[in-house]
Design a protein around this motif. Structure first.
Motif, PDB file in Angstrom:
ATOM      1  N   VAL A 135      12.479  -0.717   8.288  1.00  0.00           N
ATOM      2  CA  VAL A 135      12.621  -1.855   7.376  1.00  0.00           C
ATOM      3  C   VAL A 135      11.268  -2.414   6.953  1.00  0.00           C
ATOM      4  O   VAL A 135      11.097  -2.931   5.840  1.00  0.00           O
ATOM      5  CB  VAL A 135      13.476  -2.964   8.032  1.00  0.00           C
ATOM      6  N   GLY A 136      10.279  -2.286   7.811  1.00  0.00           N
ATOM      7  CA  GLY A 136       8.960  -2.810   7.485  1.00  0.00           C
ATOM      8  C   GLY A 136       8.369  -2.236   6.218  1.00  0.00           C
ATOM      9  O   GLY A 136       7.499  -2.857   5.586  1.00  0.00           O
ATOM     10  N   LEU A 137       8.824  -1.058   5.810  1.00  0.00           N
ATOM     11  CA  LEU A 137       8.305  -0.448   4.585  1.00  0.00           C
ATOM     12  C   LEU A 137       8.600  -1.280   3.338  1.00  0.00           C
ATOM     13  O   LEU A 137       8.001  -1.044   2.284  1.00  0.00           O
ATOM     14  CB  LEU A 137       8.870   0.960   4.407  1.00  0.00           C
ATOM     15  N   LEU A 138       9.481  -2.249   3.448  1.00  0.00           N
ATOM     16  CA  LEU A 138       9.655  -3.186   2.337  1.00  0.00           C
ATOM     17  C   LEU A 138       8.347  -3.915   2.050  1.00  0.00           C
ATOM     18  O   LEU A 138       8.066  -4.298   0.911  1.00  0.00           O
ATOM     19  CB  LEU A 138      10.774  -4.180   2.645  1.00  0.00           C
ATOM     20  N   GLY A 139       7.536  -4.099   3.089  1.00  0.00           N
ATOM     21  CA  GLY A 139       6.225  -4.712   2.889  1.00  0.00           C
ATOM     22  C   GLY A 139       5.296  -3.802   2.119  1.00  0.00           C
ATOM     23  O   GLY A 139       4.496  -4.263   1.286  1.00  0.00           O
ATOM     24  N   ALA A 140       5.386  -2.499   2.384  1.00  0.00           N
ATOM     25  CA  ALA A 140       4.597  -1.533   1.620  1.00  0.00           C
ATOM     26  C   ALA A 140       5.010  -1.553   0.160  1.00  0.00           C
ATOM     27  O   ALA A 140       4.169  -1.501  -0.747  1.00  0.00           O
ATOM     28  CB  ALA A 140       4.776  -0.135   2.209  1.00  0.00           C
ATOM     29  N   MET A 141       6.315  -1.625  -0.078  1.00  0.00           N
ATOM     30  CA  MET A 141       6.805  -1.659  -1.453  1.00  0.00           C
ATOM     31  C   MET A 141       6.334  -2.929  -2.154  1.00  0.00           C
ATOM     32  O   MET A 141       6.012  -2.908  -3.343  1.00  0.00           O
ATOM     33  CB  MET A 141       8.328  -1.584  -1.474  1.00  0.00           C
ATOM     34  N   PHE A 142       6.294  -4.030  -1.418  1.00  0.00           N
ATOM     35  CA  PHE A 142       5.815  -5.286  -1.995  1.00  0.00           C
ATOM     36  C   PHE A 142       4.401  -5.128  -2.536  1.00  0.00           C
ATOM     37  O   PHE A 142       4.070  -5.615  -3.630  1.00  0.00           O
ATOM     38  CB  PHE A 142       5.843  -6.383  -0.920  1.00  0.00           C
ATOM     39  N   ILE A 143       3.558  -4.413  -1.816  1.00  0.00           N
ATOM     40  CA  ILE A 143       2.181  -4.202  -2.247  1.00  0.00           C
ATOM     41  C   ILE A 143       2.090  -3.172  -3.368  1.00  0.00           C
ATOM     42  O   ILE A 143       1.518  -3.425  -4.435  1.00  0.00           O
ATOM     43  CB  ILE A 143       1.300  -3.764  -1.056  1.00  0.00           C
ATOM     44  N   ILE A 144       2.656  -2.006  -3.155  1.00  0.00           N
ATOM     45  CA  ILE A 144       2.488  -0.898  -4.101  1.00  0.00           C
ATOM     46  C   ILE A 144       3.182  -1.184  -5.426  1.00  0.00           C
ATOM     47  O   ILE A 144       2.594  -1.010  -6.507  1.00  0.00           O
ATOM     48  CB  ILE A 144       2.991   0.413  -3.475  1.00  0.00           C
TER      49      ILE A 144
END
Length: 224
Positions: A135-144
């Protein structure tokens, strides 16, 4: 419900702080600083596309891997990841066309390797995507996706102003303003849906912090 809403509000504020820190760091990246002050060259733009391409091709694979690691209790996130991977799996081709349109060699571009920042970024993304329910990859999506939606078109416009480039030479960046705006809207809906608990919120923020730093490093380490 109150706890969920409080966690969601806190998450938005914490992600905004991460974004502000990224903005400050990007302002110091040499190629972006030259872009801002009007001294950027065609070679700078060519190098930027060359270095971005080596990481962009990894985007769909890590998203697909993440999708495969969401269980049935995270069905909505699995569905969103699959849809996202499908929408983005040809993005690198746009970048390649832009690169060739400014005189770059497609063979050299495809034979290129990641710079040290891109290596770190891709390595982190694949490692994280291998976790159960990442789920933490939502943070990556927020940035990218945020960079695509909020910065890419502005960068494209500035490259055109300084270098006299045609729309067909900055299509990759211009396209991502619209495409990633849609993705950030989808992301915002997920973050505000009530399915994110405190532990997931912490993971999302931490992942956003790491990806923000590594994405900036990728831009700092062109050709290295």
């Amino acid at each position: 419900m109150t706890d969920t809403l409080t966690a969601t509000a806190t998450l938005a504020e914490r992600l905004a702080d991460v974004w502000a820190q990224l903005d400050e760091r990007l302002a110091q990246v040499p190629v972006l600083r030259r872009l801002a002050d009007g001294t950027v060259t065609l070679d700078d733009y060519r190098r930027l596309l060359f270095n971005l391409r080596q990481q962009v091709v990894d985007g769909t694979p890590w998203i697909s891997r993440a999708a495969s690691n969401f269980d049935i209790e995270h069905f909505d996130l699995r569905t969103a990841a699959i849809r996202h991977a499908e929408e983005e799996h040809r993005d690198y081709l746009m970048l390649e066309r832009d690169y060739v349109a400014i005189g770059g060699s497609l063979a050299e571009l495809r034979a290129g390797r990641k710079n040290v920042g891109s290596e770190a970024l891709s390595g982190y993304m694949f490692h994280y995507a291998d976790r159960p329910n990442p789920v933490g990859l939502l943070g990556a999506m927020f940035i990218i996706e945020g960079l695509g939606a909020k910065r890419a078109a502005g960068w494209a416009e500035r490259f055109q102003e300084v270098l006299g480039l045609a729309d067909t030479q900055v299509h990759f960046m211009r396209y991502h303003q619209e495409a990633d705006s849609g993705h950030t809207g989808d992301l915002e809906a997920i973050l505000n849906s009530g399915i994110i608990d405190d532990a997931a919120a912490d993971e999302i923020v931490r992942c956003a912090q790491v990806v923000a730093r590594l994405y900036a490093l990728q831009l700092e380490e062109l050709d290295n």
